[in-house]
Design an enzyme around this catalytic site. Sequence first.
Site, short mmCIF file in Angstrom:
data_model
loop_
_atom_site.label_atom_id
_atom_site.label_comp_id
_atom_site.label_asym_id
_atom_site.label_seq_id
_atom_site.Cartn_x
_atom_site.Cartn_y
_atom_site.Cartn_z
N SER A 159 0.85 -1.17 0.00
CA SER A 159 0.00 0.00 0.00
C SER A 159 0.90 1.24 0.00
CB SER A 159 -0.94 -0.04 1.20
OG SER A 159 -1.93 0.93 1.10
N HIS A 201 -8.07 -4.95 -0.67
CA HIS A 201 -6.80 -4.28 -0.41
C HIS A 201 -5.84 -5.16 0.39
CE1 HIS A 201 -4.05 -1.01 -0.29
NE2 HIS A 201 -4.14 -0.84 1.02
#
Length: 817
Positions: free
Chosen positions: A667, A784
Amino acid sequence: MTVSSRPQGYLPYLTGGSYNPATSLAFFLGSIALQVGIARSFSKLSFGNSGRSYSSRNSKVSMFSSPEDVEYGYLEEVLSERSLSFARSMNERTLSLLGDPTLSPRYAPILEILESTFRIPHVSRHGTDSEGDEIVFNFWKDGSNPRGIYRRTTLASYRTASPHWVTVLDVDALGRSEGASWVWKGLTSLPKRRDAVCEEIGRDLPTRGLVKLSDGGADAVVLREFDFVTGRLLDNDDRFAFHVHLEAKTRASYKSRDVLLIGTEVGENAMTDSGYPRTVREWTRGTKLEDAPVVFEGEKTDISVFMYIDDQRFRGGGIYEFQYRSMTFYTKQYFARKIHENHLLPINNERRMATEKEPDFIKLDVPEDAQIGMYGDYIMLTLRTDWTINEKTYKTGSFLMVPYDELFQKSLSKDSGFTCNFQVLFEPNETTFYEGYSATANYIILSVIESVKSRLLFFQYDEISKKIVQIGGDATAAIRTTGFSALDPESSDLFWFTTSTYDEPTTLYLADASMWAATKNKDNELFPAPYVIEKLKGLPNMYDSTNVSVRQQFATSKDGTKVPYFLICPKGAKMDGNTPTLLYGYGGFEISMTPNYIANIGKSWIERGGAYVVANIRGGGEFGPAWHQAALKENRNKAFEDFVAVGEDLCQSGLCRPSTLACRGGSNGGLLTGMMLVSRPDLFGAIHCAVPLLDMRRFHTLLAGASWAAEYGSGEEDWEKFLHKYSPYHLIDENAKYPPIIFTTSTRDDRVHPAHARKMVKKLMDLGKGAWPIYYYENIEGGHGGAADAKQQAFMQVLSYDFLWDTLCEGRDEKVD
């Protein structure tokens, strides 16, 4: 609940998928926390069976700003056949070169950890049943239930070694029956105090709840109402149910049993540019959602807006209704009013219509980057910048309390001379910073970090001084992560308390905030702290840590800043440069990398003789807001320099050398490791870049970008100023020599667009003409986090760990086995 100083919604890809139940409890954020999240707006993305479609604000090729953007722009089309064909071909190539992770000796042990029945079933109390037994609920995944079950038991049974569980909702069975790949995203129960049915029948358990489900693991969810009395989801076509079948970044909370405050994609301009709710509706049961009146709205450029009720009657306060606009990831405006219980009822309810109209909302006169909460009739404030009021300055990171009525009157009067009696519960110093809080019936518990070590402080309202005063706390800070959450904040001072360290398994205790005399158990051994009254659950040793050393060290960054890092390695490791060392970093969004049990990394890396390192670089929250703010926007280089400093310090110590040093991040950490590839390829022997952010020219147009401007800057306005300096996608040098790197992402990630990794890999493959060792794997599900269930998690983790380990072993001396 525990409320953290961290912003919610940017779910960080943290320590490589290590098992960390402590932080999931410790940093659960409630409705009063910053709920801006990461939004999406992207080109022609449809999910699952819903037909849900998202559109990018900049979806036309003419909006691409460079030749490579045009050339690789098709990879931003998430589900196009051309994009998926690229992903599939790269997946096949990677597995053909690296091997099938399921055949690795590491796969079975990692899967066993992820599916272990010995994991701690963290619970939340929801009341008592008809027989007076306290009831707790838990969401659980294992090999038999890969998508999970929501279940219940009594507190008495939970305190035994083998609780008797009753399944409330089976997500796997639901998905099979509905032909959907449902992933559990949480449940919000109707508060009993605002449930008329509970009052009528004397029930002390919730009767209704809102279940959030995602088809495949994305952030976008459907909303389904659950009936706790019958133990089933209400029928899909039940017009009296609060169902939202369109996948969206929906936010919803009960105002009362028959009234829902909801922000979702219904009507024109219902969502912000970031893809989160711009409007809030007050939806009455039995009516159509599209007919529900809009009761609050923000700007299109806001991150999100929402409303919620904070009912503090049980602490002698009132019923408070809040609205907020999140203008950026770290700033918001709060509006508040105190209302009568009848104002919770449907708009056309006779009791509500007979009650004097609720007062207008008043914008609270507090800093826009402060976070607020309620405790009785007090407002609690945590500051992210210095705040000067009435000639007194309150420091960044302070935790303040002020009577609601005083702050309300000050806000209403707009009189700069109006004095409020602010009380400072905590003020940071150079090494100690506020992290989060929880509140029991009579106590406030603060978690503070001292040099990245954890400590708890306890406060209570003093009837004599009429102030909230500190009554105790841990004498010293420890290298651990703690989690704490009130068992029943309305009637009890008991709280759940977890501890976790790198080499000691997570343990769950029952604790009592009112106990401060040193207590001994039946074996006459002191408990870990005087407030701990019972050990409830504990993980077994999931990796062999008997010969593991954990220590904190410091590196010196380019500008002289001392950067702490934790080193976990075998005792007596030889300083000959041959230890395979994995360096992890994040460095963003004020997320603190505190110690937690690293079962997966321990099993796949440390047990094999490797060293694992966690760098507490700037951009994180380890030393409060200032540590985070030091690496924002044009100063992002500070985070990268800190990470490099730790890597160089490890090499200079003799533990490893560049050929035996790897780095890993996901991320925002993917941006970090992407920058390591293009800026310091000489420092690392291998890199794992997971669900990364890499294209800083177009990041603001891809999914989450519009909500990240406060962290990185504007992709449009700041590109020439500084963003071009840390956009890995644009910094690839065709003449460079890059170390082996694996990129991993998820098609279903609607937080960080998979195009970041896709485009980076395609460009590397083209410019390198096959000379660079580039690997890529894109999981079709998972959101995610990169995986939707334990088997997918094990697959992805083993793929990356084995790649890194095998690559670093090639960099050792020939004489080393």
